[in-house]
Design a protein around this motif. Sequence first.
Motif, PDB file in Angstrom:
ATOM      1  N   ARG A 102       4.556  20.583 -11.999  1.00 24.68           N
ATOM      2  CA  ARG A 102       5.433  21.112 -10.948  1.00 24.68           C
ATOM      3  C   ARG A 102       6.584  21.772 -11.425  1.00 24.68           C
ATOM      4  O   ARG A 102       6.761  23.077 -11.132  1.00 24.68           O
ATOM      5  N   ASP A 103       7.170  21.243 -12.679  1.00 16.98           N
ATOM      6  CA  ASP A 103       8.161  22.104 -13.224  1.00 16.98           C
ATOM      7  C   ASP A 103       7.771  23.300 -13.741  1.00 16.98           C
ATOM      8  O   ASP A 103       8.602  24.436 -13.559  1.00 16.98           O
ATOM      9  N   ALA A 106       7.112  25.778 -10.712  1.00 11.47           N
ATOM     10  CA  ALA A 106       8.056  26.193  -9.942  1.00 11.47           C
ATOM     11  C   ALA A 106       9.004  27.164 -10.728  1.00 11.47           C
ATOM     12  O   ALA A 106       9.617  28.230 -10.144  1.00 11.47           O
ATOM     13  N   ARG A 107       9.251  26.898 -11.990  1.00 15.10           N
ATOM     14  CA  ARG A 107      10.176  27.711 -12.959  1.00 15.10           C
ATOM     15  C   ARG A 107       9.656  29.217 -13.000  1.00 15.10           C
ATOM     16  O   ARG A 107      10.267  30.200 -12.875  1.00 15.10           O
ATOM     17  N   LYS A 109       7.514  30.637 -11.074  1.00 19.37           N
ATOM     18  CA  LYS A 109       7.651  31.341  -9.654  1.00 19.37           C
ATOM     19  C   LYS A 109       9.090  31.791  -9.324  1.00 19.37           C
ATOM     20  O   LYS A 109       9.370  32.889  -9.115  1.00 19.37           O
ATOM     21  N   THR A 140       0.429  20.403  -5.184  1.00 16.16           N
ATOM     22  CA  THR A 140       1.789  20.965  -6.120  1.00 16.16           C
ATOM     23  C   THR A 140       1.912  22.458  -5.768  1.00 16.16           C
ATOM     24  O   THR A 140       2.843  22.894  -5.183  1.00 16.16           O
ATOM     25  N   GLU A 143       2.941  23.117  -2.361  1.00 11.65           N
ATOM     26  CA  GLU A 143       4.293  22.348  -2.068  1.00 11.65           C
ATOM     27  C   GLU A 143       5.364  23.235  -2.367  1.00 11.65           C
ATOM     28  O   GLU A 143       6.472  23.347  -2.272  1.00 11.65           O
ATOM     29  N   THR A 144       4.923  23.932  -3.602  1.00 13.74           N
ATOM     30  CA  THR A 144       5.918  25.010  -4.333  1.00 13.74           C
ATOM     31  C   THR A 144       5.928  26.318  -3.764  1.00 13.74           C
ATOM     32  O   THR A 144       6.564  27.069  -4.392  1.00 13.74           O
ATOM     33  N   HIS A 146       3.244  28.332  -3.064  1.00 11.62           N
ATOM     34  CA  HIS A 146       1.888  29.378  -3.283  1.00 11.62           C
ATOM     35  C   HIS A 146       1.054  29.451  -2.104  1.00 11.62           C
ATOM     36  O   HIS A 146       1.062  28.385  -1.405  1.00 11.62           O
TER      37      HIS A 146
END
Length: 287
Positions: A102-103, A106-107, A109, A140, A143-144, A146
């Motif tokens: 997830r990190d 998300a980072r 993106k 994930t 949720e982030t 995409h």
Amino acid sequence: MLAPAITNALTIDVEDYFQVSAFAPYIRRSDWDARECRVERNVERILAMLDARGVQATFFTLGWVAERYPQLVRRIVAGGHELASHGYGHQRASDLTPAAFRDDVARAKAILEDLGGVAVRGYRAPSFSIGEKNLWAFDTLAETGHAYSSSLYPIRHDHYGMPDAPRFAHRVAGGLLEVPVTTVRLGGRNLPSSGGGYFRLLPYAASRWLIGRVNRDDREAAVFYFHPWEIDADQPRVPGIDAKTRFRHYVNIARMERKLASLLDDFRWGRMDHIFLARDAAAARPA
Ligand SMILES: [Zn+2]
């Protein structure tokens, strides 16, 4: 035209030669910054090839590369191409905990959207590293923020693959659309038909036939992928690597650019989002 007028998806995984997963046992991540970077000039050459033909493509770009070459991110966007994510640090999704994955996504993106000034909707896992054991990764990604992923490779391979996965675009978790890399079904098996080392290894006519077959018989768009380092015959050689890795990485690299030019000329090409998200939106509309 060799094939019906289907627009296929052209995708480039933007990473440097020292970041490929097969080199991970030989090149420490902490040494990346000391390596000669060649990704910028290689992507510039690809952009020129596409520009000369009026072709738009999807660039799945590493956050690590974007941070170091922000002007490259802007050039991709300014060229009319889709800016998408290859994650931040090129670790296989299957090697990461859910929290670390997830990190990472998300980072990447956030960095890409900040530098490119556009929404990043697509993601491709390093080395197609989503499969049966980590399908949670799709949750994930949804949720982030995409909209789609192109991370499944429905083949058997020693480093990746999910041979029983659907071969074409399908819904996975959280409304996410997964668009697998293209295979051809032949003799009860899925043959890799869409780029990477296989494209360099096979005679061009074979690759042309495989992609044409997907367009003709499956009536589907193919998803083709390659890497900037694959057109770079002069890249520094990594010493001490095993014979199989050496072969896979360097086979026919000197011929790649010419083969790519033929491929660009023989088929119609476009961006992942234009081909798959537009079609998806149309299918979802009530009749
Ligand atoms: Zn990669």
